[in-house]
Design an enzyme around this catalytic site. Structure first.
Site, short mmCIF file in Angstrom:
data_model
loop_
_atom_site.label_atom_id
_atom_site.label_comp_id
_atom_site.label_asym_id
_atom_site.label_seq_id
_atom_site.Cartn_x
_atom_site.Cartn_y
_atom_site.Cartn_z
N HIS A 157 49.85 -40.03 -6.47
CA HIS A 157 48.34 -40.44 -5.61
C HIS A 157 49.32 -39.80 -4.21
CE1 HIS A 157 47.28 -42.83 -9.22
NE2 HIS A 157 48.46 -43.36 -8.96
N SER A 278 47.10 -18.35 16.49
CA SER A 278 45.67 -18.79 16.68
C SER A 278 45.11 -18.25 18.27
CB SER A 278 45.83 -20.18 16.94
OG SER A 278 44.42 -20.64 18.06
N LYS A 284 50.08 -23.21 17.83
CA LYS A 284 49.72 -22.92 16.33
C LYS A 284 50.19 -21.68 15.51
CE LYS A 284 46.28 -24.18 14.60
NZ LYS A 284 45.71 -25.11 13.73
N GLU A 291 47.15 -20.28 2.18
CA GLU A 291 45.62 -20.87 2.27
C GLU A 291 44.34 -19.68 1.89
OE1 GLU A 291 45.12 -23.31 6.30
OE2 GLU A 291 45.05 -20.76 6.87
#
Ligand code: ARG
Length: 462
Positions: A157, A278, A284, A291
């Site tokens: 979980h 970024s 970043k 992804e």
């Protein structure tokens, strides 16, 4: 209308738009190598059976070899008005060798020809993908062996559940990839039937030798039913399923890498070369590559669903709808190859943050089950032990402490028969190493898994 190979029955030219709409050459030209290989063997068979002369066969084969060179060296002009890879090559052949070229298509149809081409293509593609999976597994094995002492929290979980070895977690992906590889190999076995000779659908009245063609093209044997041979796209579909399952696994791995590389988890650092920054936020470092792999999983599922849907209402045998079978297959193949390469490199280049993982494993009361098991060993029924440990966890939570900070007095307070062993069992090292059985997370068990797999690989693969 004689400029089209099938132009004889037509009195008006094809509409320009229709020509482009129906053409497959923009994408099926990548089958050229297989198309030529199939044609050369078909030609040899025709000559051997006396269906065409040895002289014509010689010309045809020389012409096809030349065309192969022309294509590879970028000298070949692909024509949309010639519809597909098959007619482009055949038409060029006739330009090169004259009448002999017109005899190549004897006892053959584009329907069995395209079925053969795609099978040959998929055979190579599946071998290449299996190899790429194998190589990614090598990286995983290597890391699992080197990182054998790293402990991390295992999750259910997405809540910390029980400590496990980082290697054990990595080897879970090894197992998934092993099934993926097996699925491709299995698909290749079922695909090992040679469709040429089915003609348009009913076979041919020429005295062909399909066994000879199958042998030269290294198929186990010819397909058994001409109608099935030209209406079946199961190999494409199975391949797409194999790709989908593989992408699902790579996507789950991607998701974990993305989570693990967040500031919140901080379990790994991804290699700089595989991340991007970024344009506005200077701090970043984004995990774009995993992804994208996660995202591309969607398109591969789409490829599978697209072809399943194309096939579902088709009467036997060939229908033009089936020309839609190739783009999803090419797309999935390219996507899978790129994703495997990316994930292999990331697995090799990531850096585990050992201390962060260990600290996280020690937190979250992840050895609570071990304490309960210890109490069971002392004679307490499991349900009661569960209750007692629940109290311990509450006590620790209230005083803001972790499992390993429990004192003997406190433990004896909830269970008088407890001893030092009870405290030792609360360490993550003890927890991990107590699970020492086939498939367990103990160091010895994981090491054995790795060694076993390595030996097996040495024996079966080059
Ligand atoms: N380009 C066609 C395809 O990919 C080849 C087979 C065409 N057969 C036909 N009867 N029109 O499906």
């Amino acid at each position: 209308m004689a400029d089209k190979p099938w132009g004889g029955r037509f009195s008006e030219p094809t509409d320009k738009f229709v020509e482009e709409f129906t053409a497959s050459v923009p994408f099926d030209k990548r089958l050229y190598r297989y198309d030529i290989a199939g044609s050369i063997v078909h030609c040899r068979m025709l000559a051997r059976q006396g269906i065409i002369s040895a002289e014509d066969a010689k010309k045809i084969m020389a012409g096809l070899e030349e065309i192969l060179d022309d294509i590879e060296e970028g000298r070949f002009e692909w024509r949309v008005d010639l519809e597909d890879v098959h007619m482009n090559i055949e038409s060029r052949l006739t330009e090169k060798v004259g009448d002999a070229g017109k005899r190549l298509h004897t006892a053959r149809s584009r329907n069995d020809q395209v079925a053969l081409d795609v099978k040959l293509y998929l055979r190579d593609e599946m071998a290449a993908i299996s190899k790429a999976i194998y190589e990614m597994q090598e990286v995983i094995l290597d890391r699992a062996e080197k990182e054998i002492d790293v402990i991390m929290p295992g999750y259910t979980h997405l809540q910390r559940a029980q400590p496990v070895l980082f290697s054990h977690h990595l080897m879970a992906y090894f197992e998934m990839l092993e099934r993926d590889r097996g699925r491709f190999l299995d698909c290749a076995k079922r695909a090992d039937r040679m469709p040429l000779g089915a003609g348009a659908l009913a076979g041919t009245d020429f005295p062909i030798d399909r066994g000879f063609v199958a042998m030269l093209l290294r198929f186990e044997r010819p397909t058994a039913n001409s109608i099935d041979s030209v209406s079946d796209r199961d190999t494409n579909l199975e391949f797409l399923f194999c790709c989908s399952a593989l992408m699902m696994h790579l996507s789950r791995l991607s998701e974990e890498l993305i989570l693990w590389s967040t500031g919140e988890f901080g379990f790994i650092d991804l290699p700089d070369a595989y991340c991007t920054g970024s344009s506005i936020m200077p701090q970043k470092k984004n995990p774009d590559v995993p992804e994208l792999v996660r995202g591309k999983t969607g398109r591969v599922y789409g490829d599978l669903v697209a072809l399943l849907t194309v096939m579902k209402g088709l009467p036997l045998a060939y229908n033009k709808d089936m020309q839609e079978d190739k783009e999803p297959v090419f797309d999935a193949a390219d996507t899978v190859r790129g994703s495997l390469r990316a994930m292999k490199d990331i697995m090799a280049g990531m850096t585990p943050r050992v201390d962060r993982m260990l600290a996280a494993a020690k937190g979250g009361y992840s050895t609570a089950t071990d304490l309960a098991d210890y109490l069971v060993g002392k004679g307490l029924p499991f349900r009661e032990a569960h209750e007692v440990v629940g109290k311990v966890v509450r006590m620790l939570t209230e005083s803001g402490r972790e499992m390993e900070e429990l004192t003997l007095e406190e433990l004896q307070g909830v269970y008088p028969g407890a001893d030092e062993e009870g405290l030792r069992r609360l360490t993550v090292e003890s927890s991990v190493n107590s699970r020492n059985h086939i498939g367990g997370t103990a160091r010895a068990a994981v090491m054995e898994h790795i060694q076993l797999v390595k030996e097996l690989r040495k024996k079966t693969e080059g």
